[in-house]
Design a protein around this motif. Structure first.
Motif, PDB file in Angstrom:
ATOM      1  N   GLN A  31     -38.190  29.502  35.463  1.00 30.87           N
ATOM      2  CA  GLN A  31     -39.596  29.261  35.674  1.00 30.87           C
ATOM      3  C   GLN A  31     -40.609  29.952  36.116  1.00 30.87           C
ATOM      4  O   GLN A  31     -41.713  30.565  35.616  1.00 30.87           O
ATOM      5  CB  GLN A  31     -39.565  27.720  36.451  1.00 30.87           C
ATOM      6  N   GLU A  34     -41.139  32.799  33.288  1.00 29.13           N
ATOM      7  CA  GLU A  34     -41.674  32.355  32.352  1.00 29.13           C
ATOM      8  C   GLU A  34     -43.480  32.383  33.038  1.00 29.13           C
ATOM      9  O   GLU A  34     -44.489  32.866  31.936  1.00 29.13           O
ATOM     10  CB  GLU A  34     -41.652  30.741  32.048  1.00 29.13           C
ATOM     11  N   ARG A  35     -43.911  32.013  34.074  1.00 31.85           N
ATOM     12  CA  ARG A  35     -45.015  32.092  34.653  1.00 31.85           C
ATOM     13  C   ARG A  35     -45.618  33.501  34.739  1.00 31.85           C
ATOM     14  O   ARG A  35     -46.682  33.839  34.211  1.00 31.85           O
ATOM     15  CB  ARG A  35     -45.346  31.630  35.846  1.00 31.85           C
ATOM     16  N   ASP A  38     -46.151  34.743  31.121  1.00 30.45           N
ATOM     17  CA  ASP A  38     -47.347  34.055  30.730  1.00 30.45           C
ATOM     18  C   ASP A  38     -48.737  34.853  31.251  1.00 30.45           C
ATOM     19  O   ASP A  38     -49.819  34.910  30.588  1.00 30.45           O
ATOM     20  CB  ASP A  38     -47.589  32.727  31.090  1.00 30.45           C
ATOM     21  N   ALA A  39     -48.340  35.281  32.512  1.00 34.30           N
ATOM     22  CA  ALA A  39     -49.622  36.040  33.141  1.00 34.30           C
ATOM     23  C   ALA A  39     -49.713  37.496  32.715  1.00 34.30           C
ATOM     24  O   ALA A  39     -50.416  38.357  33.465  1.00 34.30           O
ATOM     25  CB  ALA A  39     -49.277  35.984  34.661  1.00 34.30           C
TER      26      ALA A  39
END
Length: 80
Positions: A31, A34-35, A38-39
């Motif tokens: 998780q 993924e963040r 994404d950033a």
């Protein structure tokens, strides 16, 4: 041929998540990664610089790096 790489951008040192029993928590690591992707993190640095490295066994470090590689899936460099 050079084995050196020139890294630029945001090289993110990821804290290693643990569960309530003190065990490495791979789902939470996925998780986090993924963040970060994404950033727009430019590279992921597992078990590096956030302090928990010295408290992990070799097998635990390996599990963190392998989980990181799997979660990143080639989307950015991983610097163990």
């Amino acid at each position: 041929m050079s084995t050196r790489h020139k890294y630029t951008g945001i090289l993110t040192s990821v804290p290693t998540p643990f569960d309530s029993k003190g065990q490495f928590n791979a789902p939470v690591l996925r998780q986090l990664i993924e963040r970060l992707i994404d950033a727009q993190a430019d590279a992921i640095v597992p078990v590096g610089g956030t302090g928990e490295y010295i408290s992990l066994t070799f097998r635990e470090r390996l599990a963190v790096v392998e989980s990181t590689l799997e979660a990143v899936g080639g989307r950015c460099p991983v610097i163990p």
